[in-house]
Each structure stands twice: as structure tokens, then as C-alpha cells.
Design a protein around this motif. Structure first.
Motif, PDB file in Angstrom:
ATOM      1  N   LYS A   2       0.840  -1.186   0.000  1.00 43.73           N
ATOM      2  CA  LYS A   2       0.000   0.000   0.000  1.00 43.73           C
ATOM      3  C   LYS A   2       0.881   1.244   0.000  1.00 43.73           C
ATOM      4  O   LYS A   2       2.025   1.194   0.459  1.00 43.73           O
ATOM      5  CB  LYS A   2      -0.873   0.014   1.258  1.00 43.73           C
ATOM      6  CG  LYS A   2      -1.702  -1.246   1.477  1.00 43.73           C
ATOM      7  CD  LYS A   2      -2.410  -1.193   2.813  1.00 43.73           C
ATOM      8  CE  LYS A   2      -3.212  -2.459   3.084  1.00 43.73           C
ATOM      9  NZ  LYS A   2      -3.894  -2.410   4.400  1.00 43.73           N
ATOM     10  N   PRO A   3       0.354   2.370  -0.470  1.00 41.19           N
ATOM     11  CA  PRO A   3       1.157   3.604  -0.427  1.00 41.19           C
ATOM     12  C   PRO A   3       1.661   3.924   0.983  1.00 41.19           C
ATOM     13  O   PRO A   3       2.767   4.453   1.131  1.00 41.19           O
ATOM     14  CB  PRO A   3       0.180   4.656  -0.946  1.00 41.19           C
ATOM     15  CG  PRO A   3      -0.719   3.899  -1.863  1.00 41.19           C
ATOM     16  CD  PRO A   3      -0.902   2.557  -1.219  1.00 41.19           C
ATOM     17  N   GLU A   4       0.890   3.587   1.989  1.00 39.64           N
ATOM     18  CA  GLU A   4       1.321   3.873   3.360  1.00 39.64           C
ATOM     19  C   GLU A   4       2.460   2.977   3.844  1.00 39.64           C
ATOM     20  O   GLU A   4       2.987   3.177   4.933  1.00 39.64           O
ATOM     21  CB  GLU A   4       0.143   3.783   4.336  1.00 39.64           C
ATOM     22  CG  GLU A   4      -0.659   2.497   4.248  1.00 39.64           C
ATOM     23  CD  GLU A   4      -1.897   2.658   3.375  1.00 39.64           C
ATOM     24  OE1 GLU A   4      -1.801   3.284   2.290  1.00 39.64           O
ATOM     25  OE2 GLU A   4      -2.957   2.122   3.777  1.00 39.64           O
ATOM     26  N   ASP A   5       2.844   1.997   3.037  1.00 38.71           N
ATOM     27  CA  ASP A   5       4.023   1.195   3.355  1.00 38.71           C
ATOM     28  C   ASP A   5       5.312   1.877   2.902  1.00 38.71           C
ATOM     29  O   ASP A   5       6.405   1.385   3.193  1.00 38.71           O
ATOM     30  CB  ASP A   5       3.930  -0.183   2.674  1.00 38.71           C
ATOM     31  CG  ASP A   5       2.815  -1.045   3.226  1.00 38.71           C
ATOM     32  OD1 ASP A   5       2.131  -1.706   2.414  1.00 38.71           O
ATOM     33  OD2 ASP A   5       2.625  -1.069   4.452  1.00 38.71           O
ATOM     34  N   THR A   6       5.184   2.987   2.196  1.00 41.85           N
ATOM     35  CA  THR A   6       6.357   3.726   1.740  1.00 41.85           C
ATOM     36  C   THR A   6       7.179   4.197   2.935  1.00 41.85           C
ATOM     37  O   THR A   6       6.665   4.836   3.843  1.00 41.85           O
ATOM     38  CB  THR A   6       5.928   4.932   0.888  1.00 41.85           C
ATOM     39  OG1 THR A   6       5.288   4.460  -0.303  1.00 41.85           O
ATOM     40  CG2 THR A   6       7.133   5.779   0.518  1.00 41.85           C
ATOM     41  N   ALA A   7       8.465   3.848   2.932  1.00 37.29           N
ATOM     42  CA  ALA A   7       9.351   4.183   4.046  1.00 37.29           C
ATOM     43  C   ALA A   7      10.752   3.684   3.730  1.00 37.29           C
ATOM     44  O   ALA A   7      10.959   2.967   2.747  1.00 37.29           O
ATOM     45  CB  ALA A   7       8.861   3.538   5.346  1.00 37.29           C
ATOM     46  N   ILE A   8      11.680   4.042   4.575  1.00 39.84           N
ATOM     47  CA  ILE A   8      12.994   3.404   4.563  1.00 39.84           C
ATOM     48  C   ILE A   8      12.907   2.215   5.522  1.00 39.84           C
ATOM     49  O   ILE A   8      12.484   2.370   6.669  1.00 39.84           O
ATOM     50  CB  ILE A   8      14.101   4.368   5.015  1.00 39.84           C
ATOM     51  CG1 ILE A   8      14.147   5.577   4.086  1.00 39.84           C
ATOM     52  CG2 ILE A   8      15.457   3.653   5.015  1.00 39.84           C
ATOM     53  CD1 ILE A   8      15.092   6.671   4.548  1.00 39.84           C
ATOM     54  N   TYR A   9      13.294   1.057   5.026  1.00 42.15           N
ATOM     55  CA  TYR A   9      13.217  -0.166   5.811  1.00 42.15           C
ATOM     56  C   TYR A   9      14.609  -0.546   6.311  1.00 42.15           C
ATOM     57  O   TYR A   9      15.570  -0.562   5.536  1.00 42.15           O
ATOM     58  CB  TYR A   9      12.627  -1.300   4.980  1.00 42.15           C
ATOM     59  CG  TYR A   9      11.127  -1.187   4.837  1.00 42.15           C
ATOM     60  CD1 TYR A   9      10.564  -0.197   4.034  1.00 42.15           C
ATOM     61  CD2 TYR A   9      10.268  -2.045   5.506  1.00 42.15           C
ATOM     62  CE1 TYR A   9       9.185  -0.074   3.924  1.00 42.15           C
ATOM     63  CE2 TYR A   9       8.884  -1.934   5.393  1.00 42.15           C
ATOM     64  CZ  TYR A   9       8.358  -0.944   4.599  1.00 42.15           C
ATOM     65  OH  TYR A   9       6.992  -0.818   4.486  1.00 42.15           O
ATOM     66  N   TYR A  10      14.676  -0.855   7.597  1.00 42.54           N
ATOM     67  CA  TYR A  10      15.930  -1.212   8.234  1.00 42.54           C
ATOM     68  C   TYR A  10      15.825  -2.600   8.862  1.00 42.54           C
ATOM     69  O   TYR A  10      14.788  -2.960   9.413  1.00 42.54           O
ATOM     70  CB  TYR A  10      16.269  -0.234   9.360  1.00 42.54           C
ATOM     71  CG  TYR A  10      16.409   1.208   8.944  1.00 42.54           C
ATOM     72  CD1 TYR A  10      15.307   2.049   8.898  1.00 42.54           C
ATOM     73  CD2 TYR A  10      17.657   1.731   8.600  1.00 42.54           C
ATOM     74  CE1 TYR A  10      15.433   3.378   8.528  1.00 42.54           C
ATOM     75  CE2 TYR A  10      17.792   3.066   8.234  1.00 42.54           C
ATOM     76  CZ  TYR A  10      16.680   3.879   8.202  1.00 42.54           C
ATOM     77  OH  TYR A  10      16.816   5.188   7.829  1.00 42.54           O
ATOM     78  N   CYS A  11      16.915  -3.335   8.814  1.00 41.31           N
ATOM     79  CA  CYS A  11      16.995  -4.520   9.648  1.00 41.31           C
ATOM     80  C   CYS A  11      17.950  -4.216  10.799  1.00 41.31           C
ATOM     81  O   CYS A  11      18.813  -3.335  10.701  1.00 41.31           O
ATOM     82  CB  CYS A  11      17.437  -5.752   8.872  1.00 41.31           C
ATOM     83  SG  CYS A  11      19.117  -5.713   8.227  1.00 41.31           S
ATOM     84  N   ALA A  12      17.747  -4.950  11.883  1.00 46.25           N
ATOM     85  CA  ALA A  12      18.530  -4.723  13.085  1.00 46.25           C
ATOM     86  C   ALA A  12      18.757  -6.045  13.799  1.00 46.25           C
ATOM     87  O   ALA A  12      17.963  -6.979  13.645  1.00 46.25           O
ATOM     88  CB  ALA A  12      17.824  -3.736  14.009  1.00 46.25           C
ATOM     89  N   ALA A  13      19.827  -6.117  14.570  1.00 48.31           N
ATOM     90  CA  ALA A  13      20.190  -7.352  15.251  1.00 48.31           C
ATOM     91  C   ALA A  13      20.487  -7.080  16.720  1.00 48.31           C
ATOM     92  O   ALA A  13      21.064  -6.035  17.065  1.00 48.31           O
ATOM     93  CB  ALA A  13      21.412  -7.981  14.586  1.00 48.31           C
ATOM     94  N   ASP A  14      20.082  -8.026  17.562  1.00 53.35           N
ATOM     95  CA  ASP A  14      20.385  -7.922  18.985  1.00 53.35           C
ATOM     96  C   ASP A  14      20.578  -9.314  19.571  1.00 53.35           C
ATOM     97  O   ASP A  14      19.780 -10.214  19.279  1.00 53.35           O
ATOM     98  CB  ASP A  14      19.261  -7.191  19.723  1.00 53.35           C
ATOM     99  CG  ASP A  14      19.718  -6.654  21.070  1.00 53.35           C
ATOM    100  OD1 ASP A  14      19.978  -5.443  21.157  1.00 53.35           O
ATOM    101  OD2 ASP A  14      19.831  -7.455  22.006  1.00 53.35           O
TER     102      ASP A  14
END
Length: 122
Positions: free
Chosen positions: A87-99
Motif C-alpha cells: 500500500k502507499p502507506e508502506d512507503t518508508a525506509i526499511y531497516y533490519c537490526a540485530a540484537d
């Protein structure tokens, strides 16, 4: 040096699909839980989903549950985020992260990737 590298972002029409990859290096990948987050400039970061290192359980945000799927291959040191019915509202910068010690959608993970832009046009 711990590194997380995302790839697979891009421009897609609403209703389309994308698959993001997150490849880890410099650490024992299986010892870390991995989270996916997204952020629109000027807005708070949002947890999208995460996969636990302990039991492989996967958690999703309500906003993406049923549309997004997380999978993991420790041998390949990779976690994927399959995104469908975008959806248009999924527009974003996507990050992965680890812990290594924690898993969740609202915690501050120890290590972060550089991000991958996802743009969904209407």
C-alpha cells in the motif's frame, strides 16, 4: 566489524510485492534476533516484524500482519522480508537490526543496517 546490509527496495505499484534481504557479517548470525523496522522522515520509527533467535518465533505489527512474511536462513546469514499487497502507506525506509539479548518490535536493537527505500505508488 558487525555489518547488516539491506537490499531489494525500490518502486512498486500499490498491490505489488517486494522482497527485502538483510545479510549479516562480522558476528555469529544465529546468536542474534533480527528485527525489521521502517521509518518515514519526520515520523517515529515503526517495528514491522522480528524473528527470535531462541525459538524462531516471528512477530508482526498489526499493520502488516497477513501481508508481510519474515523468513530466516542462518547458514546464509540472511533474513528476508517478503512484502505483498503493498500500500502507499508502506512507503518508508526499511531497516533490519540485530540484537543478541532481546527481541521485540519496540526495543532499540544493538546493530542496524543502512536502510533500503521502499516506495509504493498509488
Amino acid at each position: 566489524e558487525v555489518q547488516l546490509v539491506e537490499s531489494g527496495g525500490g518502486l512498486v505499484q500499490a498491490g505489488g510485492s517486494l522482497r527485502l534481504s538483510c545479510v549479516g557479517s562480522g558476528f555469529t548470525f544465529a546468536d542474534y534476533s533480527i528485527g525489521w523496522f521502517r521509518q518515514v522522515p519526520g515520523k517515529p520509527r515503526e517495528g514491522v516484524g522480528c524473528v527470535s533467535k531462541w525459538d524462531g518465533r516471528i512477530y508482526y505489527a498489526d499493520s502488516v500482519r497477513g501481508r508481510f512474511t519474515i523468513s530466516r536462513d542462518n547458514a546464509k546469514k540472511t533474513v528476508w522480508l517478503e512484502m505483498n499487497s503493498l500500500k502507499p502507506e508502506d512507503t518508508a525506509i526499511y531497516y533490519c537490526a540485530a540484537d543478541r539479548l532481546r527481541v521485540g518490535l519496540s526495543i532499540d536493537y544493538a546493530y542496524w543496517g543502512q536502510g533500503s527505500q521502499v516506495t509504493v505508488s498509488s
